[in-house]
Design a protein around this motif. Structure first.
Motif, PDB file in Angstrom:
ATOM      1  N   LEU A 268       0.877  -1.162   0.000  1.00  0.00           N
ATOM      2  CA  LEU A 268       0.000   0.000   0.000  1.00  0.00           C
ATOM      3  C   LEU A 268       0.916   1.213   0.000  1.00  0.00           C
ATOM      4  CD1 LEU A 268      -2.631  -0.990   2.726  1.00  0.00           C
ATOM      5  CD2 LEU A 268      -2.967  -0.985   0.255  1.00  0.00           C
TER       6      LEU A 268
ATOM      7  N   ALA B 281      -2.786   0.174  -4.185  1.00  0.00           N
ATOM      8  CA  ALA B 281      -2.624  -1.159  -3.607  1.00  0.00           C
ATOM      9  C   ALA B 281      -2.146  -2.162  -4.649  1.00  0.00           C
ATOM     10  CB  ALA B 281      -3.946  -1.622  -3.024  1.00  0.00           C
TER      11      ALA B 281
ATOM     12  N   PHE C  96      -7.983  -6.100  -4.450  1.00  0.00           N
ATOM     13  CA  PHE C  96      -8.370  -4.808  -3.871  1.00  0.00           C
ATOM     14  C   PHE C  96      -9.879  -4.680  -3.690  1.00  0.00           C
ATOM     15  CE2 PHE C  96      -7.768  -0.389  -2.932  1.00  0.00           C
ATOM     16  CZ  PHE C  96      -8.821   0.278  -3.530  1.00  0.00           C
TER      17      PHE C  96
ATOM     18  N   TYR D  42     -11.573  -5.749  -0.400  1.00  0.00           N
ATOM     19  CA  TYR D  42     -11.126  -5.182   0.866  1.00  0.00           C
ATOM     20  C   TYR D  42     -11.810  -3.856   1.161  1.00  0.00           C
ATOM     21  CZ  TYR D  42      -7.366  -8.551   1.472  1.00  0.00           C
ATOM     22  OH  TYR D  42      -6.649  -9.699   1.677  1.00  0.00           O
TER      23      TYR D  42
ATOM     24  N   MET E  30     -11.401  -0.323   2.693  1.00  0.00           N
ATOM     25  CA  MET E  30     -10.224   0.543   2.735  1.00  0.00           C
ATOM     26  C   MET E  30     -10.469   1.706   3.682  1.00  0.00           C
ATOM     27  SD  MET E  30      -8.186  -1.014   0.711  1.00  0.00           S
ATOM     28  CE  MET E  30      -6.883   0.226   0.704  1.00  0.00           C
TER      29      MET E  30
ATOM     30  N   ARG F 146     -13.464   5.541   6.116  1.00  0.00           N
ATOM     31  CA  ARG F 146     -13.366   4.228   5.497  1.00  0.00           C
ATOM     32  C   ARG F 146     -14.461   4.062   4.469  1.00  0.00           C
ATOM     33  NH1 ARG F 146     -14.658   0.674  10.894  1.00  0.00           N
ATOM     34  NH2 ARG F 146     -16.653   1.640  11.398  1.00  0.00           N
TER      35      ARG F 146
ATOM     36  N   ARG G 224     -13.045   5.316  -3.858  1.00  0.00           N
ATOM     37  CA  ARG G 224     -12.166   4.262  -4.361  1.00  0.00           C
ATOM     38  C   ARG G 224     -12.423   4.042  -5.842  1.00  0.00           C
ATOM     39  NH1 ARG G 224     -13.265  -0.741  -0.808  1.00  0.00           N
ATOM     40  NH2 ARG G 224     -11.851  -1.784  -2.276  1.00  0.00           N
TER      41      ARG G 224
ATOM     42  N   ASN H  41      -7.142   0.099  -8.428  1.00  0.00           N
ATOM     43  CA  ASN H  41      -6.644  -0.367  -7.130  1.00  0.00           C
ATOM     44  C   ASN H  41      -6.222   0.798  -6.240  1.00  0.00           C
ATOM     45  OD1 ASN H  41      -7.072  -2.949  -8.020  1.00  0.00           O
ATOM     46  ND2 ASN H  41      -4.928  -3.572  -8.015  1.00  0.00           N
TER      47      ASN H  41
ATOM     48  N   CYS I  37      -2.854   4.447   5.050  1.00  0.00           N
ATOM     49  CA  CYS I  37      -3.847   3.669   4.323  1.00  0.00           C
ATOM     50  C   CYS I  37      -3.932   2.275   4.954  1.00  0.00           C
ATOM     51  CB  CYS I  37      -3.400   3.581   2.868  1.00  0.00           C
ATOM     52  SG  CYS I  37      -4.472   2.654   1.777  1.00  0.00           S
TER      53      CYS I  37
ATOM     54  N   ALA J 217      -6.008  -1.626   4.610  1.00  0.00           N
ATOM     55  CA  ALA J 217      -6.885  -2.541   3.874  1.00  0.00           C
ATOM     56  C   ALA J 217      -7.273  -3.685   4.794  1.00  0.00           C
ATOM     57  CB  ALA J 217      -6.158  -3.077   2.642  1.00  0.00           C
TER      58      ALA J 217
END
Length: 115
Positions: free
Chosen positions: A3, A23, A28, A31, A33, A49, A71, A76, A95, A97
Motif C-alpha cells: 500500500l 494497492a 483490492f 477489501y 479501505m 473508510r 475508491r 486499485n 492507508c 486494507a
C-alpha cells in the motif's frame, strides 16, 4: 502486498489536499479501505473508510463535512479528499486494507497544515 500513499505535504489552513493509496498484491475490490492518522504524541485514529461490499462510507466526527473517501477498483486506488484543512489535521496519514482477518498498512504520508 503493498500500500503506497502519496499526496501529502504542507498546506495552509483552509487549503485542500488529495491523498491517494495504490494497492498491489491482493484483490483490492474485496477489501474495505480506510484512512487513519497519527499526530505526534497521539494514538492512531480512524479518519474515514469505504466498505468493499457496497461502497458505504464512514467518517470520524472531525472529518465529516470536510473529507471525502472514494475508491477506484479499476485502479486499485483509494483516495481521501481533504478540504478546509485545519492545523489539528496535521498528522501522518496511513492507508489500511481489511478483509476479515487479513489486514495491511501503508507506510504513511505526512500532512502538515500550517501558515
Amino acid at each position: 502486498v503493498q500500500l503506497v500513499e502519496s499526496g501529502g505535504g504542507l498546506v495552509q489552513p483552509g487549503g485542500s489536499l488529495r491523498l491517494a493509496c495504490v494497492a498491489s498484491g491482493f484483490t483490492f475490490s474485496r477489501y474495505s479501505m480506510s484512512w487513519y492518522r497519527q499526530a505526534p504524541g497521539k494514538e492512531r485514529e480512524l479518519v474515514a473508510r469505504i466498505f468493499a461490499a457496497d461502497g458505504t462510507t464512514d467518517y470520524a466526527d472531525s472529518a465529516k463535512g470536510r473529507f471525502t473517501v472514494s475508491r477506484d477498483n479499476a485502479k486499485n486506488t483509494v483516495y481521501l479528499q481533504m478540504n478546509s484543512l485545519k492545523p489539528e489535521d496535521t498528522a501522518v496519514y496511513y492507508c489500511n486494507a481489511r478483509f476479515f482477518s487479513a489486514e495491511y498498512w501503508g507506510r504513511g504520508t505526512q500532512v502538515t497544515v500550517s501558515s
